[in-house]
Design a protein around this motif. Sequence first.
Motif, PDB file in Angstrom:
ATOM      1  N   LEU A 131       8.383   7.142   6.064  1.00 40.32           N
ATOM      2  CA  LEU A 131       7.836   5.982   5.358  1.00 40.32           C
ATOM      3  C   LEU A 131       8.355   4.655   5.887  1.00 40.32           C
ATOM      4  N   ILE A 132       9.616   4.618   6.311  1.00 42.00           N
ATOM      5  CA  ILE A 132      10.279   3.356   6.653  1.00 42.00           C
ATOM      6  C   ILE A 132       9.487   2.505   7.652  1.00 42.00           C
ATOM      7  N   PRO A 133       8.959   3.065   8.770  1.00 40.15           N
ATOM      8  CA  PRO A 133       8.236   2.217   9.748  1.00 40.15           C
ATOM      9  C   PRO A 133       6.938   1.636   9.215  1.00 40.15           C
ATOM     10  N   THR A 134       6.416   2.169   8.106  1.00 36.44           N
ATOM     11  CA  THR A 134       5.108   1.717   7.604  1.00 36.44           C
ATOM     12  C   THR A 134       5.212   0.579   6.599  1.00 36.44           C
ATOM     13  N   LEU A 135       6.441   0.128   6.289  1.00 36.00           N
ATOM     14  CA  LEU A 135       6.632  -0.793   5.167  1.00 36.00           C
ATOM     15  C   LEU A 135       7.191  -2.155   5.577  1.00 36.00           C
ATOM     16  N   ASN A 136       6.896  -2.575   6.778  1.00 31.99           N
ATOM     17  CA  ASN A 136       7.458  -3.836   7.261  1.00 31.99           C
ATOM     18  C   ASN A 136       7.060  -5.035   6.407  1.00 31.99           C
ATOM     19  N   GLN A 137       5.914  -4.973   5.755  1.00 31.57           N
ATOM     20  CA  GLN A 137       5.419  -6.109   4.968  1.00 31.57           C
ATOM     21  C   GLN A 137       5.674  -5.946   3.472  1.00 31.57           C
ATOM     22  N   ASP A 138       6.479  -4.967   3.088  1.00 29.10           N
ATOM     23  CA  ASP A 138       6.706  -4.703   1.658  1.00 29.10           C
ATOM     24  C   ASP A 138       8.203  -4.513   1.408  1.00 29.10           C
ATOM     25  N   PRO A 139       8.965  -5.609   1.311  1.00 30.18           N
ATOM     26  CA  PRO A 139      10.417  -5.498   1.148  1.00 30.18           C
ATOM     27  C   PRO A 139      10.845  -4.811  -0.144  1.00 30.18           C
ATOM     28  N   LEU A 140      10.055  -4.927  -1.204  1.00 29.35           N
ATOM     29  CA  LEU A 140      10.412  -4.268  -2.455  1.00 29.35           C
ATOM     30  C   LEU A 140      10.366  -2.747  -2.310  1.00 29.35           C
ATOM     31  N   GLU A 141       9.295  -2.265  -1.693  1.00 29.13           N
ATOM     32  CA  GLU A 141       9.190  -0.819  -1.484  1.00 29.13           C
ATOM     33  C   GLU A 141      10.216  -0.354  -0.452  1.00 29.13           C
ATOM     34  N   GLN A 142      10.483  -1.182   0.549  1.00 27.50           N
ATOM     35  CA  GLN A 142      11.531  -0.849   1.519  1.00 27.50           C
ATOM     36  C   GLN A 142      12.880  -0.659   0.820  1.00 27.50           C
ATOM     37  N   HIS A 184      25.983   4.855   4.126  1.00 26.06           N
ATOM     38  CA  HIS A 184      26.320   3.432   4.269  1.00 26.06           C
ATOM     39  C   HIS A 184      25.231   2.696   5.038  1.00 26.06           C
ATOM     40  N   GLN A 185      24.729   3.286   6.097  1.00 23.76           N
ATOM     41  CA  GLN A 185      23.697   2.636   6.905  1.00 23.76           C
ATOM     42  C   GLN A 185      22.433   2.387   6.078  1.00 23.76           C
ATOM     43  N   ALA A 186      22.035   3.381   5.255  1.00 23.38           N
ATOM     44  CA  ALA A 186      20.823   3.231   4.452  1.00 23.38           C
ATOM     45  C   ALA A 186      21.005   2.154   3.382  1.00 23.38           C
ATOM     46  N   TYR A 187      22.113   2.223   2.650  1.00 22.85           N
ATOM     47  CA  TYR A 187      22.344   1.210   1.613  1.00 22.85           C
ATOM     48  C   TYR A 187      22.482  -0.193   2.221  1.00 22.85           C
ATOM     49  N   HIS A 188      23.098  -0.273   3.390  1.00 23.50           N
ATOM     50  CA  HIS A 188      23.286  -1.573   4.023  1.00 23.50           C
ATOM     51  C   HIS A 188      21.951  -2.152   4.470  1.00 23.50           C
ATOM     52  N   ALA A 189      21.054  -1.292   4.948  1.00 28.41           N
ATOM     53  CA  ALA A 189      19.730  -1.768   5.346  1.00 28.41           C
ATOM     54  C   ALA A 189      18.990  -2.350   4.138  1.00 28.41           C
ATOM     55  N   GLY A 190      19.102  -1.697   2.990  1.00 28.00           N
ATOM     56  CA  GLY A 190      18.483  -2.219   1.778  1.00 28.00           C
ATOM     57  C   GLY A 190      19.139  -3.499   1.314  1.00 28.00           C
ATOM     58  N   TYR A 191      20.458  -3.558   1.417  1.00 26.11           N
ATOM     59  CA  TYR A 191      21.215  -4.746   1.022  1.00 26.11           C
ATOM     60  C   TYR A 191      20.823  -5.954   1.871  1.00 26.11           C
ATOM     61  N   GLU A 222      20.876 -11.091  -2.414  1.00 21.90           N
ATOM     62  CA  GLU A 222      20.982 -11.496  -3.812  1.00 21.90           C
ATOM     63  C   GLU A 222      20.292 -10.484  -4.719  1.00 21.90           C
ATOM     64  N   LYS A 223      19.027 -10.205  -4.431  1.00 26.98           N
ATOM     65  CA  LYS A 223      18.268  -9.284  -5.288  1.00 26.98           C
ATOM     66  C   LYS A 223      18.821  -7.862  -5.255  1.00 26.98           C
ATOM     67  N   ASN A 224      19.353  -7.454  -4.119  1.00 28.12           N
ATOM     68  CA  ASN A 224      19.804  -6.073  -3.960  1.00 28.12           C
ATOM     69  C   ASN A 224      21.320  -5.919  -4.104  1.00 28.12           C
ATOM     70  N   LEU A 225      21.964  -6.967  -4.614  1.00 28.08           N
ATOM     71  CA  LEU A 225      23.417  -6.932  -4.759  1.00 28.08           C
ATOM     72  C   LEU A 225      23.866  -5.822  -5.716  1.00 28.08           C
ATOM     73  N   GLU A 239      13.414   0.263  -2.209  1.00 25.87           N
ATOM     74  CA  GLU A 239      13.376   1.543  -2.928  1.00 25.87           C
ATOM     75  C   GLU A 239      13.646   2.708  -1.976  1.00 25.87           C
ATOM     76  N   ILE A 240      13.004   2.655  -0.813  1.00 23.01           N
ATOM     77  CA  ILE A 240      13.145   3.742   0.160  1.00 23.01           C
ATOM     78  C   ILE A 240      14.582   3.838   0.653  1.00 23.01           C
ATOM     79  N   TYR A 241      15.159   2.708   1.032  1.00 19.22           N
ATOM     80  CA  TYR A 241      16.546   2.722   1.531  1.00 19.22           C
ATOM     81  C   TYR A 241      17.528   3.170   0.439  1.00 19.22           C
ATOM     82  N   GLY A 242      17.261   2.755  -0.795  1.00 20.39           N
ATOM     83  CA  GLY A 242      18.127   3.182  -1.887  1.00 20.39           C
ATOM     84  C   GLY A 242      18.095   4.690  -2.091  1.00 20.39           C
TER      85      GLY A 242
END
Length: 545
Positions: free
Chosen positions: A100-111, A143-150, A155-158, A113-116
Amino acid sequence: MNTLITEVKEAADSHEVDRLSAACTALIAQLPQEESLIDVETARDILGALRKSRRFEHMRSVAEAIVREGCEDPQVKRQYAQALIESGETTPAIGVLDQLIPTLNQDPLEQAEIYGLKGRAWKEIALSAKRIEQKANAFKEAHQAYHAGYELDREKNLIWHGINLVAIANADRVGALELSVKDEAIEIANRIVDFVDNAQAEEPDAWNFASAGEALVALGRTDESLEWFKKYVAHEKTDAFELAGTIRQLKELYNLEEVDGGTELLAPLRARLLQMPGGNFTLSNSELREMSQVGVDQFQKVLGSTGTKTYEWMMRALNCAGSVALISANGEGIGTGFLVLGSDLDPRLGDELFVLTNSHVVSDPPQHGAASIDDVSITFELANKHGRQEQIFGIEKIVWGSPPDQHDVSILKLTPDPSESFLHLPLARDLPLIEGGDIQRVYIIGHPRGGKISFSLEDNELLDYDMAVVKHADTFTACRVHYRAPTEPGSSGSPVFNGNWKTIALHHMGGESIPRLNGRSGTYAANEGIWLQSIVRAIRHVENL
């Protein structure tokens, strides 16, 4: 199709697992027969209903079928991945998320969720891994996945991704992460505390309170964390599912039981969980002893005005646990039993203590797969909590018994006599009223799968009991009691308690399709016990004991 969709959603809100299974099976079978794909919003709605009711096995099956039919919606696939994680299938979930990750470049909210979710999947792998290399790799991936989401929005993903970065850094005891990662975790923890402190007046969010408390634990300021956890526990949106996750995170990622003040924080949180609908936990002998040593003042610090009441309630529960026995045959746990006062069963039995269990666990001669009294040993796991040395008891004889298709009970006379050293469980004279709309809760203490003593409280509603037997004191037949508290093999013979920790029933079976009582048609998912007063009636009807 619409009828099937409605049935799935309605069944998800009910406690009827067999009904839900049938509805999901029918929906899955119908999907390939439809001329077009299921509407995306409808698919999300169905999966959302199953997630809300935490029916993750059904959610996984339905989501898999929808995706198999060609649905490419990212939210549906993300929900599929969550269902896989909740079902313990973390590796397949990571595969779905990576696609899913490569398909969501224009949707940071869904990204986000995916990284979380991906971070959570790797976190689960890290916690369960036995080999150091596997654990280290899982920590790095988490750590890599959570950091990508962060990094998508600091601010929003803190609160979500940020606090998990703190937790992963604290949990890494194998040297997987670099020192700079640990330094960043400290900086994030401080930012979280400052953010929640400034935002609480405007946005009293339950998860914010928990995150601030967790961040302070990470910073070594456990005493200061109590005020935040107090607000978290008191928040109206903090349910048993959320609180159980917080307790698990504190225990497993922060090793809180080894930290100064850690047990004093965990004890009241666990006690509060025990009181909540849906609360459930398993503790070792040593953990229960430590919990019993925490004072009422600490409960007040964490739970506020309800602290004293919760403390007293918890102490009654722990005292009851000291009278619950593990029954073993040839060194393997096979069931549970509990101590009762002889005269509570029948005046002819006097002041001696006996163990009550199921006849399908122990009987003489053995029947229905039960163990022989010659092969059985009995221990009380929490003996040391009361300052006693752990003893191994044998069975001198079975004073009275009733077969599994009747009262399913064996009354065991132990050797040596436990009467001078142990306490017995008080028996309730009446069953809780279930008419009038108020939900009554029941509690079970036992040794599921012959392991650690466990308090079973998840979905612990008292459902029904044989009204005709209860109302007619001159009948000697078994009175069946139905409830939803989950049990596992080894729970047979466990005491079932009311809300005041008085014993109401002897647990003896459970299943997904138990016939309903009182002339009602159909079946439901339930557990079944035998009302203790119906056992008392049967014993007192016997001429010779």
